[in-house]
Write a protein that holds these residues in place. Structure first.
Motif, short mmCIF file in Angstrom:
data_model
loop_
_atom_site.label_atom_id
_atom_site.label_comp_id
_atom_site.label_asym_id
_atom_site.label_seq_id
_atom_site.Cartn_x
_atom_site.Cartn_y
_atom_site.Cartn_z
N ILE A 157 0.85 -1.20 0.00
CA ILE A 157 0.00 0.00 0.00
C ILE A 157 0.88 1.25 0.00
O ILE A 157 0.56 2.27 -0.59
CB ILE A 157 -0.93 0.00 1.23
N SER A 199 -2.03 -3.30 -9.79
CA SER A 199 -3.24 -3.02 -9.01
C SER A 199 -4.00 -4.33 -8.74
O SER A 199 -4.21 -5.13 -9.66
CB SER A 199 -4.13 -2.05 -9.77
N LYS A 213 -3.85 -2.38 -2.22
CA LYS A 213 -3.78 -1.60 -3.47
C LYS A 213 -3.06 -2.37 -4.57
O LYS A 213 -3.51 -2.41 -5.70
CB LYS A 213 -3.02 -0.29 -3.23
N ARG A 214 -1.92 -2.96 -4.24
CA ARG A 214 -1.08 -3.52 -5.28
C ARG A 214 -0.53 -4.87 -4.86
O ARG A 214 -0.42 -5.17 -3.68
CB ARG A 214 0.12 -2.60 -5.54
N ASP A 252 -0.14 5.15 0.32
CA ASP A 252 -1.49 5.43 -0.17
C ASP A 252 -2.57 5.19 0.87
O ASP A 252 -3.76 5.25 0.58
CB ASP A 252 -1.78 4.57 -1.41
N ASP A 271 -8.13 -3.16 2.31
CA ASP A 271 -7.80 -2.00 1.48
C ASP A 271 -6.48 -2.17 0.74
O ASP A 271 -5.67 -1.24 0.67
CB ASP A 271 -7.72 -0.72 2.35
#
Lengths: 525, 371, 276
Positions: free
Chosen positions: B101, B203, B197-198, B104, B195
């Motif tokens: 993450i 992604s 992100k990557r 972010d 949550d």
């Protein structure tokens, strides 16, 4: 400095104003300055005069007024002179003095202190009890006088404490010393906090008194710690009793049939909902006897849970005989069905089961150690159930059969024990005892569809530690686990304690795979 | 006289088995991506993201079910704590996803949000290295293996078996769940990890990443099947089933059941860990409820429904039960627990060999009628 | 004889510790002619003494029968020898060097003691062939089992044993489907595949027909010499057929020892069997 001056002033005042109220003092109640008002209230309190009660009460009720230089009490359309209490003509423009929160607090404690002189013993007692937490140095003379007058031994004892507390602020080191010594035998956290300032040089200039205070605080601390540990041990005992009620039934069914009933926790839930149902019935039809719903719930819970148990045994468990792992899964399925059924019938929310009034309150053993009645009763109830089970298992024919099947099923069958019927009976008995556990549980925790889940792991652990089919093992394991986990909770917190206990059990099982009370012999595989 | 390993692996499945496996992989690696990416969304043949996630998730469950079957169906050891190994793998990989993450998160800090919340200034020691994919990949395997080894060694050495073993494993996962619920444990407490992100810089929500994860899961499932099949057909597998049926005899002919049980137990735990690691990026969350005893028991019912002691059974079971679950929880949420509970009862009472057993019985009857 | 061939084919160093390097135990040493030596063995369960100062010596190559009423401690004695039960006190040695009280069941199996249970215990879900394969003397550690692949000579040995126990037509049959007598034979066959030096046989002919019983007796007699055998049996005809010494156990101790005729005429033995 001002405070000390005030004390001196008060002492002087109290000596002179013994007979009647001094109009000037009464007038000061309506002074502009709050501090003046407080001083006046305290002075009046020192008089311990019934008249002072009258005036202060009037002030607390906002009935005290100022008419010119005269202080008057106005009740409805009647007016009295505040100092003398004589009826007077209604003054023209009575002014009400400001009574802010500080004054109100002062008034309340003043009135409470004055209750020490009430003719009624019970009023004096409650007042003395209340006083313990709010003694100020200024009260010392008042308390001394109350002590002088008091004849009741209990009140006297309380007053001695209060007086000692008040004297801690005395100018005279001797008096402080005496006060500290008088407090040495107490064990209340409030007194400890009162003594605490005296243990430091800033709070107590006199070395001797300070050392005495330090020693006293230490003594109180150790008594407090003891009381706290005792309290924990007791709540452990009551937790152990609940575990025992959960585990007894499990131990019987595991012993007799060698199966683990995963729905056992839900049988507890059935018992708890039966209690709730009984309470609802009493509310609706016998509201006058509401307090007695609990005794009525005991048989109801037992039979409700036993009935569910019989249905389970007859429809599912019987057909899985000898397949213990499958039984485990099937009973888990039953538990899911029971949970969902409770949700549908009673809603997903917890229902409210109230303690009967005779179960509220507790026995105060020490100021910080109160044993609540509901827990005492639960411990007693568990012992009672244990006794019944013991009698049933050891003194009846059913018990003999159950024990026979536990020890050697094929042999028991050969000598004519109806093993299938014994299975059903044992299962019903185990379920019924779980139902009784539900009654107990309903009194100390929430009653909801998921309540059984929380106790099932613990109940298993009791059976695992106690050993297979061993009632004595279940008893020791339940009480031991209960007390040990509560004591551990005291210094490690609930979650860590729980984890530690589970880890301990897992390690313990390494050493004694058959539990504390292992069956030995050639029949053990 | 030793037969080469490749030949032995080839003999793990018969020709039909290899064919079925090939079809499965073709579907998962070619047909599904085409239907998802190339077919327009309004077409009847389009596969939605929901479908991809659902099937990907169930394939992870199927992997767990196979792992469970190895220990229960073949080893006769019912674990009620397999959710723990699944969650451990998931958490291990989740650590990497949390680190990915970067800044972010809501707080824009270098450390994961929940640590900011705990007022921690830097990552704790057990998180070190978690930004490296390789290290985390090792953790995914080593952590469940280590936990399983330590627990299993002591449990099997003390000859704990049957329901005793089952409830001790339940206690184990329960204790772990309580531990992970604590914020101070350092794994996000109640909320766990979410949550994301990557993953490896891509992604996690992009269709391509999803399809790659989906494909990886399918490949992993296929590899596991071949491996498990080889395992149960080896002499090791025969010793294992022998331990299940008559442990004392096995001991008296000179096998030490401890190491056999421990081997299959650790293998099973590692497979669960890998499944958990594949599950987390696809589902997007991991929290302590994965370790709840109820979850672990559900794994057993997948295996029981499909048919234990067969390798295809647990996969069928995982699909049937979980498809039913996602249908029920959408259409009749209040009846799901009734259904699941009754499933437990009915399968154990009437279908001891599961759906595969039922199928075999029906086929035998058909043949009997034909002959 | 077939069996002797199968046993002699093995190279010298193949038994004992080389395959089980992790076992801390000496080589089997039968140099003094004693195969099994029990001294003052006591086992008690909750105060009940199942074995009470039991002393027993079995010579290398001897065939010994153990008889005694129910509860005399015969099964418990076997449990002690095979490591299932640890004695409270006493010594149990296999040969001169191997202390049985320190070994686990699989380790004891490895040093060369095989046991047949009272109730035939075979792997019912496996085929007859697989049962023998699993029992076969070989490295029984996990890794070897994972990589195991039956060699030709191993198949031959299994085939020979199948012939010996008269199950060569049933090799691929599920063992659970065999008759009771066949199961007994299969278990004996498994025992032989282990190539033990000492065989403990608990009621090996229970449930067998007379013909099967006599064949079993012949087999045992032929095994003696190469192996030591301890047979627990109630069937006196069988015991008579086996010949050799007979030991009578009673209440956990040896009551009498000698050939069958001597023992049968012993006054104490008659009392124990007939009651007072």
């Amino acid at each position: 400095m001002i405070r000390k001056l005030l004390v001196v002033l008060l002492c002087a005042g109290s000596l002179s104003a013994h007979a009647a109220l001094d109009p000037a003092q009464v007038r000061q109640l309506a002074a502009e300055d709050s501090s003046d008002k407080v001083a006046a209230i305290r002075q009046l309190t020192q008089t311990a005069d019934p008249d002072a009660v009258r005036v202060l009460k009037a002030m607390a009720d906002d009935n005290l007024y100022l008419a010119g230089d005269q202080t008057v009490i106005i009740e409805g359309d009647k007016a009295f002179d505040a100092a003398t209490g004589e009826a007077i003509k209604m003054p023209a423009n009575p002014e009400s003095p400001t009574v802010n929160n500080r004054i109100r607090g002062e008034l309340a404690s003043a009135l409470a202190a004055l209750k020490l002189f009430d003719p009624d013993v019970t009023v004096r007692l409650t007042s003395a009890q209340k006083l313990q937490s709010q003694v100020t140095p200024e009260m010392a003379p008042l308390l001394a006088r109350a002590l002088e007058k008091e004849s009741d031994a209990r009140i006297k004892a309380l007053l001695v404490l209060a007086h000692a507390q008040a004297n801690l602020g005395n100018e005279d080191p001797e008096a402080r010393m005496a006060a500290v010594k008088a407090l040495a035998e107490t064990s209340s956290p409030t007194i400890k906090s009162v003594l605490l300032p005296l243990t430091e040089k800033a709070g107590e200039p006199d070395d001797k008194v300070r050392y005495e205070a330090i020693a006293t605080v230490k003594a109180i601390d150790s008594r407090l710690a003891m009381a706290e540990n005792f309290g924990r041990a007791f709540s452990g005992l009551s937790l152990g009793s609940i575990l025992l009620l959960g585990a007894l039934g499990l131990a019987i069914t595991y012993g007799v049939m060698g199966i683990i009933n995963m729905a056992h926790g839900e049988l507890l839930m059935v018992g708890a909902y039966a209690t709730y149902g009984m309470q609802t019935l009493f509310r609706a039809y016998l509201p006058d006897y509401l307090d007695w719903y609990l005794p009525a719930a005991i048989p109801a819970a037992f039979f409700a849970a036993a009935l569910v148990g019989v249905v389970m045994e007859r429809t599912v468990i019987r057909w899985l005989y000898g397949r213990t792992l499958e039984t485990l899964l099937a009973t888990w399925g039953i538990s899911l069905v029971l949970i969902q059924a409770a949700r549908v019938l009673f809603g997903a929310q917890n229902v409210e089961v109230a303690n009967p009034s005779w179960m509220s309150g507790g026995i105060e053993i020490m100021p910080n150690l109160i044993l609540p009645w509901n827990r005492i009763i639960i411990v007693g109830f568990a012992m009672f159930v244990l006794f019944l089970v013991w009698v049933l298992m050891n003194k009846t024919r059913l018990g003999m059969f159950v024990r026979a099947v536990t020890q050697n099923r094929p042999m028991a069958g050969c000598v004519g024990v109806p093993t299938a019927r014994i299975d059903t009976m044992a299962f019903a008995l185990g379920a019924g005892i779980a139902g009784l556990g539900g009654v107990a549980l309903s009194q100390i925790s929430n009653v909801g569809p998921d309540m059984g889940q929380g106790y099932i792991v613990d109940s298993f652990m009791v059976v695992v530690v106690g050993g297979v089919g061993q009632l004595a093992g279940a008893v020791w394991a339940a009480l031991g686990l209960g007390i040990f986990s509560k004591l551990l909770e005291g210094w490690a917190g609930a979650v860590i304690a729980k984890i530690a206990i589970l880890v301990c059990i897992i390690i313990f099982i390494q050493k004694r795979p058959q539990g504390i009370f292992a069956l030995k012999g050639r029949f053990v595989e | 006289m030793r037969k080469p390993l490749t030949l032995r692996i080839l003999s793990a499945l018969d020709s039909k088995g290899w064919l079925a496996l090939g079809v499965f992989l073709a579907l998962a690696l070619v047909v599904v991506p085409l239907l998802h990416l190339a077919v327009p969304e309004d077409s009847a043949f389009h596969l939605s993201t929901y479908f991809i996630t659902l099937i990907g998730k169930i394939m992870c469950y199927a992997l767990v079910a196979v792992a469970m079957d190895l220990i229960w169906g073949y080893g006769g050891i019912l674990s009620l704590g397999h959710g723990l190994f699944f969650a451990l793998g998931g958490y291990a990989f989740g650590m990497y996803l949390m680190r990915q993450i970067g800044r972010d998160g809501s707080y824009g800090a270098d450390i994961p949000d929940f640590m900011v919340f705990l007022d921690w200034k830097e990552i704790p020691w057990f998180w070190s290295g978690s930004d490296s994919f390789l290290w985390v990949a090792i953790l995914v395997i080593v952590v469940p293996a280590l936990v399983a080894f330590i627990f299993g060694y002591f449990a099997f050495r003390s000859r704990i078996k049957g329901v005793y073993f089952s409830i001790i494993t339940q206690a184990l996962t329960y204790a772990a769940m309580l531990l992970f619920f604590r914020n101070e444990t350092g794994f996000g407490g109640n909320n766990g990890f979410t949550d994301f992100k990557r993953v490896l810089g891509f992604s996690v929500t992009s269709p391509e990443t999803r399809l790659v994860l989906f494909g990886l899961t399918a490949v992993m499932l296929a590899v596991t099947l071949v491996f498990a099949s080889w395992l149960v057909k080896s002499k090791f597998g025969r010793v294992l089933t022998a331990i299940r049926d008559a442990e004392s005899r096995v001991m008296f002919i000179g096998y030490n059941p401890l190491w056999y049980k421990l081997t299959i137990w650790v293998i099973s735990a590692v497979l669960c860990g890998i499944a958990g690691a594949l599950y987390v990026p696809q589902v997007g969350i991991i929290n302590p409820s994965e370790m709840s005893p109820a979850n672990s028991i559900e794994i057993a019912i997948w295996v029981a429904v499909g048919g234990r002691g067969t390798l295809i059974g647990p996969i069928i079971g995982a699909f049937v039960v979980n498809l039913a679950k996602s249908w029920f929880t959408v259409s009749f949420p209040e009846y799901w627990l009734f259904f699941l509970g009754l499933l437990f009862i009915v399968v154990t009472l009437m279908l001891p060999q599961g759906l595969v057993g039922l199928w075999k019985k029906l086929m035998a009857r058909k043949e009997g009628a034909a002959a | 004889m077939i069996l002797e061939n199968t046993l002699d084919d093995r190279p010298e160093g193949s038994d004992g510790s080389d395959q089980m390097g992790h076992f801390v135990t000496g080589e089997l040493d039968l140099s003094h002619g004693v195969a099994l030596y029990l001294e003052d063995i006591t086992v008690s369960f909750d105060g009940f003494k199942a074995l009470n100062n039991l002393n027993l010596e079995i010579d290398a190559g001897e065939l010994r029968c153990i008889i005694g009423p129910n509860g005399a401690g015969k099964t418990t004695m076997m449990d002690v020898i095979t490591g299932k039960t640890r004695p409270d006190s006493g010594k149990a040695f296999f040969g001169q060097t191997i202390d049985l009280t320190r070994l686990t069941e699989p380790e004891i199996a490895h040093v060369g003691i095989g046991r047949k249970f009272q109730k035939p215990t075979i792997f019912e879900q496996h085929t007859v062939f697989e049962n023998l394969e699993l029992a076969m003397k070989t490295d029984k550690r996990v890794w070897k089992s994972l990589m195991a692949w039956l060699a030709g000579d191993e198949r031959d040995r299994i085939a020979e044993t199948l012939k010996l126990i008269r199950l060569n037509g049933e090799a691929d049959r599920q063992a659970g489907l065999l008759s009771h007598g066949q199961k007994q034979w299969l278990e004996i066959g498994m025992l032989l595949m282990q190539e033990p030096k000492l065989l403990l046989l608990d009621e090996p002919v229970a449930g067998m027909t007379d013909d099967e019983t006599m064949r079993t007796a012949e087999l045992f007699v032929s095994l003696a010499g190469m192996h030591s055998l301890v047979v627990v049996e109630h069937d006196m005809a069988f015991v008579e057929k086996l010949g050799g010494l007979v030991t009578v156990l009673h209440e956990g101790s040896v009551l009498a020892e000698g050939d069958l005729a001597t023992v049968q005429n012993d006054q104490r033995v008659i009392e124990v069997y007939l009651g007072r």
